[in-house]
Design a protein around this motif. Sequence first.
Motif, PDB file in Angstrom:
ATOM      1  N   LEU A   1       0.064   4.172   0.501  1.00  0.00           N
ATOM      2  CA  LEU A   1      -0.287   5.158   1.457  1.00  0.00           C
ATOM      3  C   LEU A   1      -0.032   4.776   2.858  1.00  0.00           C
ATOM      4  O   LEU A   1      -0.112   5.766   3.852  1.00  0.00           O
ATOM      5  CB  LEU A   1      -1.905   5.175   1.578  1.00  0.00           C
TER       6      LEU A   1
ATOM      7  N   ASP B   1       0.834  -1.306   0.115  1.00  0.00           N
ATOM      8  CA  ASP B   1       0.104  -0.117   0.084  1.00  0.00           C
ATOM      9  C   ASP B   1       0.912   1.278  -0.032  1.00  0.00           C
ATOM     10  O   ASP B   1       1.688   1.469   0.912  1.00  0.00           O
ATOM     11  CB  ASP B   1      -0.769   0.006   1.221  1.00  0.00           C
TER      12      ASP B   1
ATOM     13  N   TYR C   1      -1.148   6.032   8.582  1.00  0.00           N
ATOM     14  CA  TYR C   1      -1.902   6.606   7.515  1.00  0.00           C
ATOM     15  C   TYR C   1      -2.170   7.885   8.080  1.00  0.00           C
ATOM     16  O   TYR C   1      -2.433   8.261   9.064  1.00  0.00           O
ATOM     17  CB  TYR C   1      -3.256   5.758   7.212  1.00  0.00           C
TER      18      TYR C   1
END
Length: 775
Positions: free
Chosen positions: A455, A453, A774
Amino acid sequence: MSIQIKESYDVVVVGGGLAGFSAAVAAARQGVPVCLVQDRPVFGGNSSSEIRVSPHGAACFHAYGRETGIISELLIEERAINHELVTENGWTNSVWDMTMYDMAMSTPGLTFHLNTALLTVQMEHDRKIRSVLCRTAGSETELLLEAKQFIDCTGDGVLADLAGCEWRMGSEGKDEFDEPHAPEQANSEVMGNSIHFKAKDMGRPVPFVLPDWAIRYEDASFFYDQGRKPYDIRSGYWWLEIGVPWHTIHDAERIRHELTRHTLGVWDWIKNRDPQTRELAAHYALDWIGQVPGKRESRRVMGKYLMTEHDPAGRTVFEDEIAFGGWFLDLHTPGGLLAPTSEPSSAEHYDQTTDYAVKSYCGPYGIPLRICMSKDVDNLMMAGRNVSVTHAALGTVRVMSTTALIGQAVGVAVAAAVKDNLSADELLRTRIPHIQQQLLRDGCFLPNVSNEDPLDLARLATVTASSEALMYGVGPSSAGTAEFLVDWTETKPQLPEPRPQPYDRDRLNRRVGQWIAVGDRPVRRIELCLSNLSGAEQQVQGYLYAADSIWDYRTEPGEPLAELNLRVPAGEAQWVSVQLGLEPGRDFPAFSYLRLDLLAHNHVAWIKAGTVIPGHTSAYEIGGGKMRSLKENRSFRMEPPQNCYAARQVTNGVTRPYRAANLWRANPQEQWLELSWEQPQQLRTVELSFPGHLFHEYHNYPPLYRDPQCAKTYSIQIRQNGSWLEAARVRDNYQRRNVVPLAESGSVTTDRLRIVIHETNGDPSAAIYEVRCYN
């Protein structure tokens, strides 16, 4: 007079079993409006208190194979709050129903209608559903539900059938796909339906009189020679099953009645006639008998791919992998109680080394999204036992924990399709990586995909810790968290003749292998605890391999790193040393597994360890070039001890033991993990995966259970202006996956973050599988 209410959603899910429930919750969590329609008063399908089949899955056959994600959240919660013991069948109570109901009520964007049956489907054109018409029982209310996407989780494929989709029912012949389990000729036979019962110990003798209309059993061979052993007098049994000659959909009521007649007859046999059980059952009275049959098989809707048994058996790698399975190819004998013998494994007394057992053992394997996508209707997907698989492949895909994973994946997939207004083909072509990464972020596991990912800011961090526990090995007297886990068979009143075991669990009657997690240290010596039962010195041959994964069950997984010839003096439980000179990077990959095998020897025993240390398991040879998981440890010691629990693994993208231990584990009393970045980062949430609830199936966990390995109280601290500040504190946690906001609104800025574990649920060492961050 009936009234009609019209409602519009992005997604309508029909069927509220574990597959449909997971699909609906997953889609709603992605931010799209969802309606879940269920024709029963409770969620859960076969797992509900109406039917009471407790969920099975991959962990029954594979250590660390338990399903995670929504199904894991539910089962962990149920065990933590339920006072009731759980066994295989008959013991599910309403605490489970309310656990699911609470999740449904707590999920924003999810609307549900219970006691509501699907009546008709309205098509926009031949390849698109516009709406479904449903009726709520007892309220004279019809619901017209419009949606952009529909998911058929009815089990029987009712929605797909009404929409005109192609489906199959019965068994494919061997000539179509050459499946080892397929009959020579195709037929219409399917696995049957079952009901269950529960009995209660009253503390005094209780009579039972069989009604005249019930079935009377007199022949012990029907039970003990044909695979229908009454192994637990308190509840049961999966083999209370009838299908053929009746149709499992259209004749469901006739099957229910026949099952009731037979179930009463089986209880009468146990209670009044069986010399092995009647004394044990003297104080037991019937407490509950199910009257909603649980179905195993009916329609299978044809999708964009038809999965055959070659896929799970060969562990096919799919680009569109969205779930995994690991149950064996479990095909019950058509007819059930009316057939000459029961399900083949049971009829073979669970001998794990027969030809049937060897060819049926499979997994863990990946499952593709395409089997969930109708080939005939563009906005229809499926989840559950009605997906696009052959009869033979259904034997492994159909178990509820697997179908729950499929449901969660389908929920994420339809949400992606709705958000970006994608067709099914566009979804497959452009969104598979997104779906996979979202499933991993939501706590699921995929065998062939890891966290990538972009992010996730934790992937950019350097990870350090207060300490990193070393793995020294495990011995006969070792203790740890595993003694909190018992096999569910150990909670049953034992019959005079216990169920046969696959082999003597200590003596080397067969080849046995032990997986050993290693870090980036050399391996100089391994010691094994062996007993020589002969009175004279013996020699045992063995091999040491670099293992691809903890589920690499090939008897010979490649060229051995070393061939061992052990001289074992006569005596009990003595440590025998093996000198090695292996280096990481040269002889084996750093942070991986070695597998140490000892070959069969009638006079030598490899002593079972007193506990299971995290990330370790063993297996034994069953034939056909296969090993089979034992889910225990054999005693061994390492020199030097291995740093297989290094902190850096919390960002390696895998959240369970697989190709490495993948776990940070601390020394007692020194329990913090730190992430640092070269530049300050803006952070809103930290997402954590803690250990626990992986090694065994759900049945192994006692009432009110909280896994001792899981963090109970912890804080998240950030470094600002040279000082550590507490950004969040979590108390009384027992869930494996946690999402922790760092600020009530906005974000925090820091270049260093610590997770400080103040208290676990019992384990002296803190541990974490994964950290994500995040903004």
